[in-house]
Design a protein around this motif. Structure first.
Motif, PDB file in Angstrom:
ATOM      1  N   CYS A 186     -12.035   1.122   8.461  1.00 35.91           N
ATOM      2  CA  CYS A 186     -12.656   1.683   9.669  1.00 35.91           C
ATOM      3  C   CYS A 186     -11.930   1.295  10.942  1.00 35.91           C
ATOM      4  O   CYS A 186     -12.155   1.907  11.988  1.00 35.91           O
ATOM      5  N   HIS A 187     -11.064   0.299  10.879  1.00 37.33           N
ATOM      6  CA  HIS A 187     -10.296  -0.044  12.085  1.00 37.33           C
ATOM      7  C   HIS A 187      -9.343   1.104  12.420  1.00 37.33           C
ATOM      8  O   HIS A 187      -8.816   1.179  13.526  1.00 37.33           O
ATOM      9  N   GLY A 236     -15.816  -7.182   8.447  1.00 33.30           N
ATOM     10  CA  GLY A 236     -14.575  -7.360   9.196  1.00 33.30           C
ATOM     11  C   GLY A 236     -13.671  -6.143   9.217  1.00 33.30           C
ATOM     12  O   GLY A 236     -12.484  -6.265   9.499  1.00 33.30           O
ATOM     13  N   ASN A 237     -14.221  -4.954   8.946  1.00 32.69           N
ATOM     14  CA  ASN A 237     -13.385  -3.751   8.959  1.00 32.69           C
ATOM     15  C   ASN A 237     -13.732  -2.857  10.146  1.00 32.69           C
ATOM     16  O   ASN A 237     -13.391  -1.680  10.157  1.00 32.69           O
ATOM     17  N   PHE A 259     -10.430  13.091  -1.406  1.00 31.38           N
ATOM     18  CA  PHE A 259      -9.342  12.294  -0.832  1.00 31.38           C
ATOM     19  C   PHE A 259      -8.132  13.186  -0.519  1.00 31.38           C
ATOM     20  O   PHE A 259      -7.491  13.047   0.525  1.00 31.38           O
ATOM     21  N   ASN A 284     -17.289   8.952  -2.966  1.00 30.26           N
ATOM     22  CA  ASN A 284     -17.490   8.506  -1.588  1.00 30.26           C
ATOM     23  C   ASN A 284     -18.646   7.506  -1.494  1.00 30.26           C
ATOM     24  O   ASN A 284     -19.698   7.708  -2.111  1.00 30.26           O
ATOM     25  N   LEU A 307       0.834  -1.200   0.000  1.00 28.79           N
ATOM     26  CA  LEU A 307       0.000   0.000   0.000  1.00 28.79           C
ATOM     27  C   LEU A 307       0.873   1.257   0.000  1.00 28.79           C
ATOM     28  O   LEU A 307       0.707   2.132  -0.846  1.00 28.79           O
ATOM     29  N   TYR A 317      -0.473  -3.327   3.820  1.00 26.24           N
ATOM     30  CA  TYR A 317      -1.910  -3.166   3.563  1.00 26.24           C
ATOM     31  C   TYR A 317      -2.601  -2.658   4.830  1.00 26.24           C
ATOM     32  O   TYR A 317      -1.973  -2.541   5.886  1.00 26.24           O
ATOM     33  N   MET A 347      -7.018  -5.016   0.638  1.00 25.36           N
ATOM     34  CA  MET A 347      -7.960  -6.125   0.806  1.00 25.36           C
ATOM     35  C   MET A 347      -9.239  -5.871   0.009  1.00 25.36           C
ATOM     36  O   MET A 347      -9.732  -6.732  -0.708  1.00 25.36           O
ATOM     37  N   TYR A 376     -20.186 -10.378   8.927  1.00 21.83           N
ATOM     38  CA  TYR A 376     -20.163 -11.518   7.987  1.00 21.83           C
ATOM     39  C   TYR A 376     -19.759 -12.772   8.743  1.00 21.83           C
ATOM     40  O   TYR A 376     -20.037 -13.885   8.323  1.00 21.83           O
ATOM     41  N   ALA A 419     -17.375   1.711  -4.363  1.00 17.56           N
ATOM     42  CA  ALA A 419     -16.983   3.122  -4.261  1.00 17.56           C
ATOM     43  C   ALA A 419     -15.548   3.227  -3.777  1.00 17.56           C
ATOM     44  O   ALA A 419     -15.124   2.468  -2.894  1.00 17.56           O
ATOM     45  N   GLU A 420     -14.808   4.157  -4.342  1.00 18.82           N
ATOM     46  CA  GLU A 420     -13.419   4.379  -3.906  1.00 18.82           C
ATOM     47  C   GLU A 420     -13.078   5.855  -4.097  1.00 18.82           C
ATOM     48  O   GLU A 420     -13.294   6.409  -5.181  1.00 18.82           O
ATOM     49  N   GLY A 478      -7.162  -6.825  11.801  1.00 16.95           N
ATOM     50  CA  GLY A 478      -8.093  -6.100  10.948  1.00 16.95           C
ATOM     51  C   GLY A 478      -9.018  -5.152  11.690  1.00 16.95           C
ATOM     52  O   GLY A 478      -9.707  -4.352  11.063  1.00 16.95           O
TER      53      GLY A 478
HETATM   54  P1  NAD Z   1      -6.885  -0.058   2.718  1.00 14.50           P
HETATM   55  O1  NAD Z   1      -6.611   1.007   3.706  1.00 14.50           O
HETATM   56  O2  NAD Z   1      -5.818  -0.524   1.830  1.00 14.50           O
HETATM   57  O3  NAD Z   1      -8.135   0.396   1.789  1.00 14.50           O
HETATM   58  C1  NAD Z   1      -9.261   1.106   2.236  1.00 14.50           C
HETATM   59  C2  NAD Z   1      -9.782   1.896   1.040  1.00 14.50           C
HETATM   60  O4  NAD Z   1     -10.996   2.534   1.364  1.00 14.50           O
HETATM   61  C3  NAD Z   1      -8.813   2.981   0.580  1.00 14.50           C
HETATM   62  O5  NAD Z   1      -8.492   2.757  -0.762  1.00 14.50           O
HETATM   63  C4  NAD Z   1      -9.579   4.266   0.791  1.00 14.50           C
HETATM   64  O6  NAD Z   1      -9.265   5.248  -0.158  1.00 14.50           O
HETATM   65  C5  NAD Z   1     -11.011   3.788   0.678  1.00 14.50           C
HETATM   66  N1  NAD Z   1     -11.969   4.655   1.361  1.00 14.50           N
HETATM   67  C6  NAD Z   1     -11.868   5.174   2.612  1.00 14.50           C
HETATM   68  N2  NAD Z   1     -12.962   5.865   2.916  1.00 14.50           N
HETATM   69  C7  NAD Z   1     -13.788   5.785   1.849  1.00 14.50           C
HETATM   70  C8  NAD Z   1     -15.081   6.269   1.584  1.00 14.50           C
HETATM   71  N3  NAD Z   1     -15.756   6.966   2.498  1.00 14.50           N
HETATM   72  N4  NAD Z   1     -15.649   5.995   0.385  1.00 14.50           N
HETATM   73  C9  NAD Z   1     -14.981   5.268  -0.541  1.00 14.50           C
HETATM   74  N5  NAD Z   1     -13.739   4.785  -0.346  1.00 14.50           N
HETATM   75  C10 NAD Z   1     -13.158   5.024   0.837  1.00 14.50           C
HETATM   76  O7  NAD Z   1      -7.462  -1.262   3.554  1.00 14.50           O
HETATM   77  P2  NAD Z   1      -7.711  -2.779   3.091  1.00 14.50           P
HETATM   78  O8  NAD Z   1      -6.473  -3.575   3.268  1.00 14.50           O
HETATM   79  O9  NAD Z   1      -8.384  -2.814   1.781  1.00 14.50           O
HETATM   80  O10 NAD Z   1      -8.701  -3.247   4.243  1.00 14.50           O
HETATM   81  C11 NAD Z   1      -9.969  -2.610   4.380  1.00 14.50           C
HETATM   82  C12 NAD Z   1     -10.593  -2.960   5.705  1.00 14.50           C
HETATM   83  O11 NAD Z   1     -10.990  -4.310   5.702  1.00 14.50           O
HETATM   84  C13 NAD Z   1      -9.666  -2.788   6.887  1.00 14.50           C
HETATM   85  O12 NAD Z   1     -10.365  -2.287   8.003  1.00 14.50           O
HETATM   86  C14 NAD Z   1      -9.192  -4.167   7.149  1.00 14.50           C
HETATM   87  O13 NAD Z   1      -8.774  -4.352   8.480  1.00 14.50           O
HETATM   88  C15 NAD Z   1     -10.425  -4.970   6.833  1.00 14.50           C
HETATM   89  N6  NAD Z   1     -10.098  -6.352   6.444  1.00 14.50           N
HETATM   90  C16 NAD Z   1     -11.092  -7.240   6.320  1.00 14.50           C
HETATM   91  C17 NAD Z   1     -10.783  -8.560   5.976  1.00 14.50           C
HETATM   92  C18 NAD Z   1     -11.815  -9.595   5.842  1.00 14.50           C
HETATM   93  O14 NAD Z   1     -11.486 -10.739   5.671  1.00 14.50           O
HETATM   94  N7  NAD Z   1     -13.051  -9.261   5.859  1.00 14.50           N
HETATM   95  C19 NAD Z   1      -9.485  -8.944   5.759  1.00 14.50           C
HETATM   96  C20 NAD Z   1      -8.517  -7.999   5.860  1.00 14.50           C
HETATM   97  C21 NAD Z   1      -8.830  -6.713   6.165  1.00 14.50           C
END
Ligand code: NAD
Length: 683
Positions: free
Chosen positions: A347-348, A405-406, A362, A323, A120, A128, A258, A436, A276-277, A588
């Motif tokens: 969100c963590h 899981g976030n 952003f 957003n 990242l 990440y 992720m 989930y 959305a990103e 996470g």
């Molecule tokens: P990351 O920080 O790499 O990506 C998060 C993305 O969200 C970023 O690209 C950011 O620009 C975008 N973002 C933030 N706010 C936004 C908004 N309001 N609207 C649109 N986009 C927005 O994180 P990641 O590695 O992709 O992980 C995401 C989350 O999922 C983390 O909290 C992580 O801990 C959790 N996670 C879940 C699992 C699972 O198995 N469910 C596994 C690993 C991580």
């Protein structure tokens, strides 16, 4: 106090030579935001001393102001100057210097976690999840590499939050590397105190496989997301066991490390997805990888294209450049039907930049983080509250929302929405929307299935194809629906072009499946038909993680607040000789909210490794199944009971007796006869 000359002479492994040149940062490589300098004067002095202790005194005069400037402008001392120039990539294992295969293999794993295409924020050593780091700074990286080069099969390297404490004598049957990250004493086990420790250079956020050095790119999460979506479709949308998500719409957010797996997984599962990103560079990465088909800012246009795809039954993945709250406003205002709804913003770490508030771009988010964190925090809270309201609105219209899981629901709670908590006052009893885990993946984890993975250390694509085939031959697709899904997954894995970075594969398996596959692979290495392999798993596994908001959200005997399982998993794996073992705080869901651990095992073809596979692979999973069974989770009890029958005279799992619910109710009614809540009962 000894003199610095004596100190240098007392270490053969140390940073040596001239000061590396000032680094040149390549444009368009994502950079971590400023974490917000917040140390006192005394803490700042210690932080500086801490960073300088890696480097000979001759360089201190140059480095002291430089490190201080990093600390003030970035909230961390990364020691950029010590980063090797250019991209860092996983090379074939033979290309690494070393005195043992494990030492070389672990260097490969670390480098993969720092690859520009994989990581990242590669310059800040973040793999990440906003803050999940390989180690804290580039002095540590250099030193770790030197230790791994010097390591023999009679050594163990001890890693404490990114810091290589030293190389200690051990034996070939013991672990080569023992890692811990971010572990805090209870009183200080919270994000604020951890942040101070991180700025002082004494603690690191390892997330899961970032600091455990087993990350395999976004593929690692594609399989889990694929299974989650398929099973959500089965449970909530009437998808048959042998069907897919054709004609269904999945909406989510986040295309990060992720979250980027969501559109790919949804497409493999046959769905139409809109993600959305806010960061356009993330969207570009996923477009370049063909993990999203198209991107747009035009919401009416996006939904018209999605509608056509839904009608034709063709899978399609669309990125909405904006957003997620705006996306939900549109869905709610136009009464658009969505089948599955989730969220993968970070969100963590919501207040550290992981969640971009509605109403600011952003770029503004990044500026605000550096200049006015209080204001940023307020905006995050306002946005999360609106986000939650919109989810409530659409879910009342039949949309199935799940927390993926976030820590989204926890972040909503922290933003002041107490009604999101089931008991209306704290998060102990969970939230009004399911994670989930409670609804979908928990029962699957209870069987012991989890994200097993491997890396072909030769770097040869043909080795990966051979291992895919071998793994497939170990799966009986008719045993359970999960086995069928896993069989289809591995059958199609090569065609789905999932590799980013090292030649790696993920495959959900239970204890039996993992053991069988591992033994088969080790035999293939022995016969020379493939090169050596690194086996491992995500920490997000049945036994590896205690996390009440995620992996242990479906533990309902009250022990969801305990972290004994993950600790024992780690200790048991170390005792059984896994090559690399890791134990982390956070994962996470954030500091103080989880303890998680993982492992890596180098398959060198030896009989010694066969023995480790037989004992450690089984323990790694069955420790988790045993705890889940003790919590009275039905699928885990089914597996544990059969395990005891099949392993009589070898192992035994303690099984829980079940209580007649009416007897229980009757007994408890006696105590709570006049009132129905604990608080109201007289002492
Ligand atoms: P990351 O920080 O790499 O990506 C998060 C993305 O969200 C970023 O690209 C950011 O620009 C975008 N973002 C933030 N706010 C936004 C908004 N309001 N609207 C649109 N986009 C927005 O994180 P990641 O590695 O992709 O992980 C995401 C989350 O999922 C983390 O909290 C992580 O801990 C959790 N996670 C879940 C699992 C699972 O198995 N469910 C596994 C690993 C991580």
């Amino acid at each position: 106090m000894p003199e610095n000359t004596d100190i240098a002479q007392a270490m053969t492994i140390r940073l040596k030579g001239d000061l590396p040149k000032t680094p040149r940062f390549i444009e368009n490589i994502r950079r971590a935001p400023d974490r917000g300098f917040r140390l006192t004067r005394a803490q700042t002095e210690v932080a500086l001393k801490n960073a300088l202790r890696y480097v000979p005194e001759a360089h201190h005069a140059v480095l002291a102001p430089e490190f201080l400037s990093e600390l003030k402008t970035r909230g961390r001392i990364y020691g950029y100057r010590f980063r090797p120039a250019g991209n860092i990539k996983a090379k074939p294992v033979d290309a690494y210097n070393g005195k043992c295969l494990a030492g070389q293999a672990i260097q490969l794993m670390i480098d993969n976690n720092l690859d520009f295409e994989v990581a990242l924020y590669p310059y800040e050593l973040v793999t990440y999840g906003e803050g999940g780091s390989v180690c804290q700074n580039w002095m540590q990286y250099r030193l770790i590499k030197q230790y791994l080069e010097a390591m023999t099969e009679h050594h163990t390297l001890v890693m404490q939050s990114g810091h290589p404490l030293g190389l200690f004598q051990s034996s070939p049957d013991q672990s080569r590397v023992i890692i811990s990250n971010g572990l805090m004493v209870g009183l200080y086990d919270n994000p604020e105190d951890w942040e101070i420790a991180a700025q002082m250079g004494v603690s690191a956020y390892g997330q899961m496989t970032a600091g455990g050095w087993m990350y395999i790119g976004p593929q690692g999460i594609v399989h889990g997301t694929y299974s989650t979506l398929l099973n959500a479709g089965r449970k909530m949308c009437g998808v048959p066991d042998d069907g897919n998500l054709s004609g269904l719409l999945f909406v989510s957010s986040g295309l990060g490390g992720m979250g980027g797996a969501q559109p790919k997984a949804a497409k493999i599962a046959g769905a139409v997805s809109i993600t959305a990103e806010v960061d356009s560079s993330r969207i570009q990465t996923r477009l370049d990888q063909n993990w999203v088909d198209m991107a747009s800012t035009d919401l009416p246009g996006i939904f018209s294209i999605a509608e056509q795809a839904l009608k034709s039954g063709n899978p399609l993945s669309i990125a909405y450049s904006g957003n997620v709250v705006d996306l939900l406003e549109h869905i709610a205002a136009h009464h658009i039907h969505v089948d599955l709804l989730s969220d993968q913003t970070s969100c963590h770490a919501a207040y550290d930049g992981g969640y971009c508030p509605q109403g600011i771009s952003f770029e503004e988010r990044t500026r605000l983080l550096a200049t006015d964190r209080e204001r940023f925090r307020e905006l995050v809270d306002t946005s999360l509250r609106r986000h939650f309201k919109l989810i409530q609105t659409v879910s009342q219209r039949g949309v199935y929302f799940f927390d993926y899981g976030n820590a989204f629901l926890k972040a909503v709670f922290d933003a002041g929405v107490t009604e999101v908590a089931k008991n209306g006052k704290d998060a102990k009893d969970g939230f009004i929307f399911p994670s989930y885990f409670e609804d979908i993946m928990g029962p699957i984890f209870d069987y012991g299935y989890g994200p097993f993975r491997w890396v072909c250390l030769s770097g040869k694509p043909e080795d990966l194809v051979a291992t895919d085939k071998a793994a497939m031959s170990c799966i009986d697709p008719d045993r359970r629906p999960e086995d069928r899904d896993n069989y289809v997954w591995i059958r199609d894995a090569d065609r789905n072009q999932l590799v980013v970075g090292s030649r790696a594969r993920i495959l959900y398996q239970d204890a039996l499946g993992r053991t069988r596959i591992a033994l088969k692979f080790n035999k293939m290495v022995r016969s020379g038909s493939v090169g050596p392999i690194m086996l491992g798993r995500d920490h997000h596994d049945p036994g590896g993680t205690d996390s009440p908001f995620r992996e242990t959200a479906n533990i309902l005997d009250g022990s969801n607040v305990c972290a004994d399982m993950a600790t024992h998993c780690f200790a048991g794996n170390a005792a059984r000789g896994m090559t690399m073992v890791a134990l982390h705080n956070g994962g996470g869901t954030g500091i103080g909210k989880a303890i998680n651990g993982g492992f890596g095992l180098v398959l060198d073809g030896s009989r010694r490794v066969d023995d480790i596979i037989r004992s450690a692979m089984n323990w790694d999973v069955m420790g988790g199944v045993a705890r889940r069974s003790w919590a009275r989770n039905p699928n885990a009890m089914e597996v544990a009971l059969r395990y005891n029958q099949e392993n009589a005279n070898r192992d035994q799992i303690t099984l829980p007796y079940l209580v007649d619910e009416s007897l229980l109710k009757e007994a408890v009614d006696e105590v709570f006869s006049k009132t129905d809540s604990r608080e109201e009962i007289a002492p």
